[in-house]
Design an enzyme around this catalytic site. Structure first.
Site, PDB file in Angstrom:
ATOM      1  N   ARG A  34      -7.982  24.744  15.297  1.00 50.45           N
ATOM      2  CA  ARG A  34      -8.596  23.816  16.253  1.00 50.45           C
ATOM      3  C   ARG A  34      -8.641  22.386  15.705  1.00 50.45           C
ATOM      4  NH1 ARG A  34     -13.461  27.454  18.986  1.00 50.45           N
ATOM      5  NH2 ARG A  34     -12.277  27.953  20.864  1.00 50.45           N
ATOM      6  N   LYS A 199     -14.806  43.779  24.545  1.00 53.26           N
ATOM      7  CA  LYS A 199     -15.595  44.219  25.706  1.00 53.26           C
ATOM      8  C   LYS A 199     -14.945  43.949  27.053  1.00 53.26           C
ATOM      9  CE  LYS A 199     -20.221  43.636  23.872  1.00 53.26           C
ATOM     10  NZ  LYS A 199     -21.278  42.614  23.936  1.00 53.26           N
ATOM     11  N   GLY A 355      -9.688  32.486  21.046  1.00 50.44           N
ATOM     12  CA  GLY A 355      -9.752  32.198  19.611  1.00 50.44           C
ATOM     13  C   GLY A 355      -9.223  33.334  18.754  1.00 50.44           C
ATOM     14  N   GLY A 379     -13.428  31.080  25.910  1.00 50.41           N
ATOM     15  CA  GLY A 379     -14.031  31.154  27.243  1.00 50.41           C
ATOM     16  C   GLY A 379     -13.388  30.188  28.222  1.00 50.41           C
TER      17      GLY A 379
HETATM   18  C1  3PG Z   1     -15.519  28.529  21.710  1.00 47.62           C
HETATM   19  O1  3PG Z   1     -15.579  28.872  20.526  1.00 47.62           O
HETATM   20  O2  3PG Z   1     -15.021  29.256  22.595  1.00 47.62           O
HETATM   21  C2  3PG Z   1     -15.965  27.151  22.079  1.00 47.62           C
HETATM   22  O3  3PG Z   1     -16.091  26.341  20.970  1.00 47.62           O
HETATM   23  C3  3PG Z   1     -17.235  27.207  22.890  1.00 47.62           C
HETATM   24  O4  3PG Z   1     -18.286  27.684  22.125  1.00 47.62           O
HETATM   25  P1  3PG Z   1     -19.585  28.261  22.837  1.00 47.62           P
HETATM   26  O5  3PG Z   1     -19.187  29.556  23.495  1.00 47.62           O
HETATM   27  O6  3PG Z   1     -20.622  28.435  21.773  1.00 47.62           O
HETATM   28  O7  3PG Z   1     -20.019  27.268  23.887  1.00 47.62           O
END
Ligand code: 3PG
Length: 398
Positions: A34, A199, A355, A379
């Site tokens: 990242r 999940k 990720g 997400g």
């Molecule tokens: C992630 O790792 O998907 C992003 O950095 C968002 O992190 P978060 O789900 O804690 O908002």
């Protein structure tokens, strides 16, 4: 709007939101993907003579400073990659942030401390977020949104700030949106999606949406056991979300109705316990023995999945096939990654999202160039695939 529309950058203070939420082992960054993905935007701004102020979050601290989540390791790594020292303010909008920004020369880059050390960042109260955004805006003349991994969050440093300063999308956000759009809007077919990860309940929205869009869904990872259970198979002591079994039965029925092929593993690597050196054996997916837990899809399934990817023209992969961090359970993830690399070499457009799968690609030693696009979003990329509107993107368009 892109960085080009900001015009002459010399001497201007540009606030950039990046996603530096990297995995850490203590203070050691175990995957800097990242940070590397943020470099094109940061270099472009610095080379253009801007005074670059970067803000980011790390982990989920509880709205107060917590050294465990300090961005200090990120500042050090970013400095190495940029080839210039990156100073780290010890706060977000306080004395240290102000003096750090004031001390920047044209072309220099500084990092503010974790935005989530301030409870207003993630507040559900609009006025609280707006107050923090106002203080952040006081540090800069323009805002570049480049933290693709957080554009699904309605947070002060992502959403509210964009209403207070001239705001544009950075190069990473543009590249991500363009690439993911190739899957969401009129994908070249066959369109195959490989879903894994632990999940089903994390992926309900995306599965429902893909059942109307994809031609083939290949399922592996921890979530596969809920699919196997929905088909009436015994899953031993594998991860199982009992409360999702009925939902998955509904998905299987809908897939049949829509002509979407659901591909499940035929064999599973099942272990005595969750450990790198746990005794294990390959067993039929229909019959995982009592007391054994599936930690990977088996070798036949790896071949089957690769064959189902071979003629695909668009491929999206989200979530590992097994516990790839343990060598004994990495074979399925490796087989899928190789299948995607081969299909990409044959002309498919491939996206690795999430990720964990992006980290798997790097940790298993695949060349990133073998994939068309490796998304930095977890997400965020899932929500785009779900067809949702993301606040951090809509605010830029408004
Ligand atoms: C992630 O790792 O998907 C992003 O950095 C968002 O992190 P978060 O789900 O804690 O908002």
């Amino acid at each position: 709007k892109t960085i080009d529309t900001l015009g002459d950058l010399r001497g201007r203070r540009v606030l950039v939101r990046s996603d530096f939420n990297v995995p850490l082992d203590g203070t050691t960054i175990t995957d800097d993907g990242r940070i590397r993905a943020a470099l094109p935007t940061l270099r472009r701004l610095a080379d253009g003579g801007a005074r670059v102020v970067v803000m980011a979050h790390l982990g989920r601290p509880k709205g107060a400073p917590d050294q465990k989540f300090s961005l200090a390791p990120v500042a050090a790594r970013l400095g190495e990659l940029l080839g210039q020292e990156v100073s780290l303010a010890t706060d977000l909008v306080g004395e240290s942030a102000r003096s750090t920004v004031d001390g920047l020369a044209d072309g220099q880059v500084a990092l503010l401390e974790n935005v989530r050390f301030d409870a207003r960042e993630t507040s559900k109260v609009d006025a609280e977020r707006a107050e923090l955004a106002g203080e952040l805006a006081g540090l800069a003349d323009a805002f570049v949104s480049d933290g693709f991994g957080v554009v699904h969050r309605k947070q002060a440093s992502v959403y509210d700030i964009a209403q207070l300063l001239p705001a544009v999308a950075g190069d990473l956000v543009l590249k991500e949106v363009e690439s993911l759009s190739r899957a969401t809007t009129d994908p070249a077919r066959p369109y195959a999606v490989v879903l894994g990860g632990s999940k089903v309940s994390d992926k309900l929205g995306v599965i429902a949406n893909l059942l109307t869009k994809a031609d083939r869904l290949l399922i592996g990872g921890g979530m596969v056991f809920t699919f196997l259970a929905a088909k009436g198979h015994s899953v031993g002591s594998s991860l199982l979300e009992e409360d999702q079994v009925e939902t998955v039965k509904g998905y299987l029925a809908q897939a049949a109705e829509n002509g979407v092929e659901i591909v499940l593993p035929t064999d599973i690597v099942a272990a005595d316990s969750f450990a790198a050196d746990a005794p294990h054996a390959t067993v039929p997916a229909e019959e995982i023995p009592d007391g054994k837990m599936g930690l990977d899809i088996g070798p036949d399934s790896g071949e089957l999945f690769a064959a189902k990817l071979a003629d695909a023209r668009t491929i999206v992969w989200n979530g590992p096939m097994g516990v790839f961090e343990f060598d004994a359970f990495a074979g399925g993830t490796r087989a899928v990654a190789q299948g995607i690399v081969d299909a990409t070499a044959g002309g498919a457009f491939s996206i690795v999202g999430g990720g964990d799968s992006a980290a798997a690609v790097r940790i298993l030693g695949f060349d990133e160039a073998g994939f068309s696009h490796i998304s930095t979003g977890g997400g965020a990329s899932l929500e785009l695939l779900e067809g949702k509107e993301l606040p951090g993107l809509t605010v830029l368009a408004d």
